[in-house]
Motif scaffolding. Structure first.
Motif, PDB file in Angstrom:
ATOM      1  N   LEU A 165       0.831  -1.201   0.000  1.00 49.61           N
ATOM      2  CA  LEU A 165       0.000   0.000   0.000  1.00 49.61           C
ATOM      3  C   LEU A 165       0.865   1.250   0.000  1.00 49.61           C
ATOM      4  O   LEU A 165       2.014   1.230   0.450  1.00 49.61           O
ATOM      5  CB  LEU A 165      -0.904   0.018   1.235  1.00 49.61           C
ATOM      6  CG  LEU A 165      -1.850  -1.166   1.407  1.00 49.61           C
ATOM      7  CD1 LEU A 165      -2.586  -1.047   2.735  1.00 49.61           C
ATOM      8  CD2 LEU A 165      -2.839  -1.243   0.247  1.00 49.61           C
ATOM      9  N   THR A 166       0.306   2.318  -0.499  1.00 51.71           N
ATOM     10  CA  THR A 166       0.944   3.627  -0.429  1.00 51.71           C
ATOM     11  C   THR A 166       0.257   4.424   0.668  1.00 51.71           C
ATOM     12  O   THR A 166      -0.923   4.763   0.558  1.00 51.71           O
ATOM     13  CB  THR A 166       0.843   4.370  -1.769  1.00 51.71           C
ATOM     14  OG1 THR A 166       1.515   3.612  -2.779  1.00 51.71           O
ATOM     15  CG2 THR A 166       1.480   5.741  -1.662  1.00 51.71           C
ATOM     16  N   VAL A 167       0.990   4.684   1.743  1.00 52.24           N
ATOM     17  CA  VAL A 167       0.472   5.453   2.879  1.00 52.24           C
ATOM     18  C   VAL A 167       1.042   6.857   2.779  1.00 52.24           C
ATOM     19  O   VAL A 167       2.260   7.037   2.713  1.00 52.24           O
ATOM     20  CB  VAL A 167       0.869   4.806   4.222  1.00 52.24           C
ATOM     21  CG1 VAL A 167       0.378   5.659   5.388  1.00 52.24           C
ATOM     22  CG2 VAL A 167       0.307   3.397   4.303  1.00 52.24           C
ATOM     23  N   SER A 168       0.172   7.852   2.761  1.00 49.37           N
ATOM     24  CA  SER A 168       0.624   9.223   2.577  1.00 49.37           C
ATOM     25  C   SER A 168      -0.132  10.161   3.499  1.00 49.37           C
ATOM     26  O   SER A 168      -1.143   9.799   4.113  1.00 49.37           O
ATOM     27  CB  SER A 168       0.437   9.664   1.119  1.00 49.37           C
ATOM     28  OG  SER A 168      -0.944   9.612   0.760  1.00 49.37           O
ATOM     29  N   TYR A 172      -3.373  -3.377   7.819  1.00 52.20           N
ATOM     30  CA  TYR A 172      -4.762  -3.822   7.788  1.00 52.20           C
ATOM     31  C   TYR A 172      -5.664  -2.752   8.373  1.00 52.20           C
ATOM     32  O   TYR A 172      -5.219  -1.864   9.123  1.00 52.20           O
ATOM     33  CB  TYR A 172      -4.909  -5.140   8.544  1.00 52.20           C
ATOM     34  CG  TYR A 172      -4.274  -6.302   7.824  1.00 52.20           C
ATOM     35  CD1 TYR A 172      -5.012  -7.102   6.961  1.00 52.20           C
ATOM     36  CD2 TYR A 172      -2.923  -6.575   7.973  1.00 52.20           C
ATOM     37  CE1 TYR A 172      -4.425  -8.156   6.275  1.00 52.20           C
ATOM     38  CE2 TYR A 172      -2.315  -7.630   7.292  1.00 52.20           C
ATOM     39  CZ  TYR A 172      -3.073  -8.416   6.456  1.00 52.20           C
ATOM     40  OH  TYR A 172      -2.487  -9.443   5.772  1.00 52.20           O
ATOM     41  N   ASP A 173      -6.957  -2.852   8.054  1.00 54.93           N
ATOM     42  CA  ASP A 173      -7.888  -1.784   8.426  1.00 54.93           C
ATOM     43  C   ASP A 173      -8.103  -1.667   9.931  1.00 54.93           C
ATOM     44  O   ASP A 173      -8.587  -0.640  10.401  1.00 54.93           O
ATOM     45  CB  ASP A 173      -9.227  -1.959   7.710  1.00 54.93           C
ATOM     46  CG  ASP A 173      -9.817  -3.347   7.901  1.00 54.93           C
ATOM     47  OD1 ASP A 173      -9.265  -4.135   8.703  1.00 54.93           O
ATOM     48  OD2 ASP A 173     -10.822  -3.652   7.242  1.00 54.93           O
ATOM     49  N   ALA A 178      -7.220   0.405   4.003  1.00 56.82           N
ATOM     50  CA  ALA A 178      -6.134  -0.566   4.069  1.00 56.82           C
ATOM     51  C   ALA A 178      -6.682  -1.974   3.822  1.00 56.82           C
ATOM     52  O   ALA A 178      -7.868  -2.165   3.554  1.00 56.82           O
ATOM     53  CB  ALA A 178      -5.437  -0.474   5.427  1.00 56.82           C
ATOM     54  N   TYR A 179      -5.814  -2.973   3.922  1.00 59.36           N
ATOM     55  CA  TYR A 179      -6.242  -4.350   3.682  1.00 59.36           C
ATOM     56  C   TYR A 179      -7.323  -4.765   4.669  1.00 59.36           C
ATOM     57  O   TYR A 179      -7.272  -4.415   5.856  1.00 59.36           O
ATOM     58  CB  TYR A 179      -5.057  -5.302   3.834  1.00 59.36           C
ATOM     59  CG  TYR A 179      -3.965  -5.117   2.816  1.00 59.36           C
ATOM     60  CD1 TYR A 179      -4.221  -5.290   1.461  1.00 59.36           C
ATOM     61  CD2 TYR A 179      -2.675  -4.786   3.201  1.00 59.36           C
ATOM     62  CE1 TYR A 179      -3.215  -5.128   0.521  1.00 59.36           C
ATOM     63  CE2 TYR A 179      -1.665  -4.628   2.268  1.00 59.36           C
ATOM     64  CZ  TYR A 179      -1.936  -4.795   0.935  1.00 59.36           C
ATOM     65  OH  TYR A 179      -0.947  -4.645   0.001  1.00 59.36           O
ATOM     66  N   ASN A 180      -8.283  -5.531   4.180  1.00 60.30           N
ATOM     67  CA  ASN A 180      -9.325  -6.054   5.057  1.00 60.30           C
ATOM     68  C   ASN A 180      -8.782  -7.205   5.889  1.00 60.30           C
ATOM     69  O   ASN A 180      -8.111  -8.100   5.368  1.00 60.30           O
ATOM     70  CB  ASN A 180     -10.525  -6.537   4.238  1.00 60.30           C
ATOM     71  CG  ASN A 180     -11.308  -5.381   3.646  1.00 60.30           C
ATOM     72  OD1 ASN A 180     -10.967  -4.883   2.584  1.00 60.30           O
ATOM     73  ND2 ASN A 180     -12.334  -4.941   4.331  1.00 60.30           N
ATOM     74  N   SER A 181      -9.085  -7.177   7.161  1.00 58.46           N
ATOM     75  CA  SER A 181      -8.614  -8.234   8.060  1.00 58.46           C
ATOM     76  C   SER A 181      -9.491  -9.462   7.927  1.00 58.46           C
ATOM     77  O   SER A 181     -10.695  -9.378   7.684  1.00 58.46           O
ATOM     78  CB  SER A 181      -8.636  -7.749   9.514  1.00 58.46           C
ATOM     79  OG  SER A 181      -7.771  -6.655   9.684  1.00 58.46           O
TER      80      SER A 181
END
Length: 840
Positions: free
Chosen positions: A479-482, A530-531, A760-763
């Motif tokens: 993921l790109t976190v900004s 993850y979310d 974010a990614y689903n857990s």
């Protein structure tokens, strides 16, 4: 790109037959070795070079989702394991890590969307169906961002049926009582009808909903000289043979209908092709022409599978009929393509065929044929290759009660998806029908599928014209976190600031730093978050501790529009089965509510710092995966830990025997726990984070607000199990997340921010399954589970083996085991078995 070219070990036999002898009397025989696989024709070699470039530069990813079942009720979880493959051999993909999973209604309404993390081709997840969801058919769709560069018809799609009181029974569309308008399409083998040449024509009939429909009719010409009965053999497909003549218009009159369907126009001159599998080891190919070619006309026969060239054979078609016997020993399982080219590398004829495998090298066994209720079942997997050597692979397992379900043996599996449907455009109903060993017509009917579906992943003409795919969508890695860094209490952005990003839930933990741009922006690439993960941002300006403020961007995606390529049949449910399914589901709900349980969720006990009945508060702090430490310190109970810039400064003077130097200076922190007597000097301690080793530099970046406790190992006896790396002692840090401590609110503390990342990614979560060899107060509850067991990501050990255990319910019923998987060499595997349960 791998060229599977064998020399001298196989033989292609070519028979050239005179035009007057259609009984194929062999007037000439020629034996050509596979050394001719590399053609001397420069243009054709250039074309196959372009095929190699296409395959290696534009690898095709495929997706398959194995779900626990097909039929659900509102509120049910859909458990799934994701498989992503790439390249011609269907190897587990190392390209994309981000997988989109969507659930659509048949009216194109998006119900659920998820982003699933996939590592080296494998991932898992769960979709909770809304409790107010209406009954009917839904489409589960999945793809990677990179797959969007190609046709959306190659996205994975599966029908999911939600059963509720709103589902209405309808008549199946594949019956004479519900014909409606129909359409019949004709597919000459090889692609052309040519005057005077024997032709085999396949056809497929569909109704006005797009579903196949069985038909009968007659092939006729306007003069009435020709009349041949035709009839579909399976799913509206069939074939017939005749010799067409130029200038004649042929049509098929459907029985019971006043409508005729025209065949393609007959060409005056050209080529025709007929191919059939003579045995498991070879295919017979007949190439006919009505042209006077002469001895100098070169032609070439190419055979490829998934973009990998297998044969490239020079042919001299100086007679009217040429027979080629093609050995298939080097052709891999799945679809392969036979193409005839002229001397200028123009494709003339093409035929798809399917090569079936010789049986599985994976053996799945259970101890017994039938079992008692609440009895343990052991499922054993053993995988060997053709040489008897153990193989590695990843599997997923679903076990369901057929007495309560509307499901039966899967119509769609990883086997049929990777080897068949993912390479064909258009809908194929019940693809596992063609791989049923007990179906005597499976091979014949599968060949009809090959004749009525064309290869569309690439075009020979596009290759010749150097037309390559346009890559508008990139391969995603993490993921790109900004976000943006501001001065606290103002709108002023901070340029040149330092931002540290920490995610302790990741394995290994993610700790990264970035410098803000002129407008205060910072970006972290390839993050795995993850979310429900709490992540930490630490800001710094000019190496000073300023009060800063963060604005974190949500992760946004532009989801492609929905384009349905599969047909839906789930609304056609027998009303009696429908009511029975709902009644049994209602009974299960009443049982679960009576005991206050939800079988879709496993509640895992968090690590609790407060002392339990079995251990004191100090003992709980000392607990690690390596046994109990010798001393510990709680960051949670400390009044001052949150005011420190790093974990080492927070520990100064807090743990007897642990000396910390330079924790506040820019120089590297030095820690003295034990002197290495053998070396006569100090040794740095081994640093662990959530039981995984990290460097001293990484540890110095840890946010004290994210840490729950630290455990120290000092003595030689305590550090012995860590080996020589622990000569300087051990400091084991544990995050709040690892200890099960969840922050209820976002926490500001000067230049720190604790938060979650939207998008974010689903857990996922763990499937609940009872174990009746361990006594529990809940054993008195009547067990009526529909899904007895679901287990994703089953990995084989170094011996190619795995053992899975699960327990039966209290129901006397039939149980279906559905095991699917992918071997490390790209071979898909699917296994089903049913057994009965009886009360002991």
């Amino acid at each position: 790109m791998r060229f599977h070219i064998q020399n001298f070990t196989s033989t292609i036999r070519v028979f050239i037959v005179g035009s007057r002898n259609l009984l194929l009397f062999f007037l000439f025989f020629q034996s050509i070795g596979i050394q001719n696989a590399n053609s001397q024709n420069a243009q054709l070699n250039g074309l196959t070079d372009k095929l190699e470039k296409l395959t290696t530069s534009f690898p095709q990813e495929k997706v398959f989702l194995h779900t626990d079942r097909k039929f659900y009720v509102p509120g049910d979880p859909i458990w799934f394991q994701a498989y992503i493959t790439a390249y011609e051999a269907n190897l587990p993909s190392v390209l994309s890590t981000n997988l989109r999973v969507e659930l659509f209604s048949k009216d194109k309404e998006l119900i659920v969307e998820q982003l699933v993390f996939v590592q080296t081709g494998y991932g898992e997840g769960v979709i909770d169906l809304p409790r107010d969801l209406k009954g009917g058919s839904y489409i589960l769709r999945s793809y990677t961002n990179y797959m969007r560069n190609f046709d959306a018809d190659f996205f994975f799609e599966k029908e999911i049926v939600v059963v509720s009181d709103s589902v209405e029974a309808e008549t199946s569309p594949n019956t004479p009582q519900n014909l409606g308008d129909i359409d019949v399409q004709f597919f000459p083998e090889g692609g052309h009808l040519v005057s005077g040449l024997p032709a085999r024509v396949a056809f497929k009939a569909i109704d006005n909903t797009g579903h196949s429909i069985d038909i009968k009719g007659r092939l006729i010409d306007p003069s009435g000289a020709l009349s041949i009965d035709i009839e579909s053999k399976h799913d509206g497909m069939g074939d017939f043979s005749f010799i067409p003549q130029f200038g004649e218009n042929y049509s098929v009159q459907i029985e019971g209908r006043n409508k005729a369907f025209n065949l393609p126009q007959v060409e005056e001159v050209g080529y025709s092709l007929y191919a059939y599998p003579e045995s498991e080891d070879r295919v017979v190919i007949r190439i006919s022409t009505n042209l006077e070619l002469g001895s100098d006309k070169g032609h070439f026969l190419a055979v490829h599978s998934g973009g990998s060239l297998l044969y490239n054979l020079d042919l001299s078609l100086n007679k009217k009929v040429t027979m080629v016997i093609l050995p298939t020993d080097i052709i891999p399982e799945g679809i392969f393509h036979i193409t005839l080219f002229d001397g200028l590398a123009n494709p003339l004829l093409e035929r798809l065929m399917f090569k079936k495998g010789r049986g599985d090298t994976v053996i799945v066994t259970t101890e017994k044929r039938d079992y008692g209720t609440r009895e343990k079942v052991e499922l054993k997997i053993k995988a060997d290759n053709s040489l008897g050597r153990s193989q590695s692979g990843i599997f997923s397992l679903s076990v369901i009660d057929l007495g309560q379900a509307l499901d039966y043996a899967p119509e769609q599996s990883i086997y049929s998806e990777l080897l068949l449907t993912s390479d064909l455009k258009g809908y194929i109903d019940n693809p596992m029908y063609y791989f049923n060993d007990n179906n005597e017509y499976a091979t014949e009917h599968l060949d009809l599928v090959m004749l009525t579906h064309g290869w569309v992943r690439f075009s020979w003409q596009d290759l010749k014209d150097d037309v390559l795919p346009s890559l508008d969508y990139f391969i995603e890695k993490g993921l790109t976190v900004s976000g943006t860094l501001y001065k606290f209490g103002s709108d002023k952005t901070i340029s040149g600031g330092e931002v540290t990003f920490i995610s302790n839930q990741a394995i290994p933990p993610i700790i990264a730093s970035a410098t803000t741009s002129d407008n205060g922006k910072f970006v972290f690439e390839e993050a795995v978050v993850y979310d429900d993960d709490t992540v930490f941002f630490k800001g710094q300006r000019d190496k000073k501790r300023d009060n800063l403020m963060f604005e974190i961007d949500s992760i946004q995606y532009r989801w492609p529009s929905f384009s349905q390529s599969i047909l839906l049949r789930g609304d056609k449910i027998d009303p009696t089965s429908n009511l029975s399914f709902l009644a049994k589901n209602e009974r299960r709900d009443l049982i679960e509510k009576a005991f206050g349980l939800d079988t879709g969720v496993t509640v895992l006990d968090p690590f609790v710092v407060d002392a339990s009945r079995e251990e004191t508060k100090k003992q709980a702090l000392l607990k690690t995966a390596y046994g109990k430490g010798e001393d510990a310190y709680s960051f949670i109970e400390s009044q001052s830990a949150s005011s420190h810039t790093n974990v080492f400064s927070a520990l100064i003077g807090k743990m007897p025997g642990v000396q910390i130097v330079d924790a506040f200076s820019p120089n590297p922190t030095k820690i003295n726990i034990r002197q290495d007597a053998s070396m006569g000097k100090l040794r740095d301690p081994l640093i662990l984070l959530d039981d995984g080793e990290i460097s001293m530099g990484t540890a110095s970046q840890l946010d004290p607000n994210s840490i729950s406790r630290v455990v120290v190992f000092k003595s030689l006896s305590a550090t012995g199990l860590f080996g020589s790396a622990a000569f300087g002692g051990v400091l084991a840090f544990y995050t709040k997340g690892a200890d099960g401590i969840v922050e209820e609110t976002k926490k500001w503390n000067e230049n720190f921010l604790n938060t979650t990342i939207k998008g974010a990614y689903n857990s996922s979560r763990k499937f609940y399954s009872p174990k009746y060899d361990v006594k529990s107060d809940l054993d008195i509850k009547y067990d009526q589970r529909l899904v007895l067991f679901w287990k994703p990501l089953i990995e084989l050990d170094e011996h190619g083996e795995a053992t899975i255990e699960f327990w039966n319910s209290d129901e006397e019923t039939s149980i279906l085991i559905d095991l699917q998987g992918l071997m490390s060499d790209g071979k898909p595997f699917q296994f089903t078995k049913t057994y009965e349960t009886k009360k002991n």
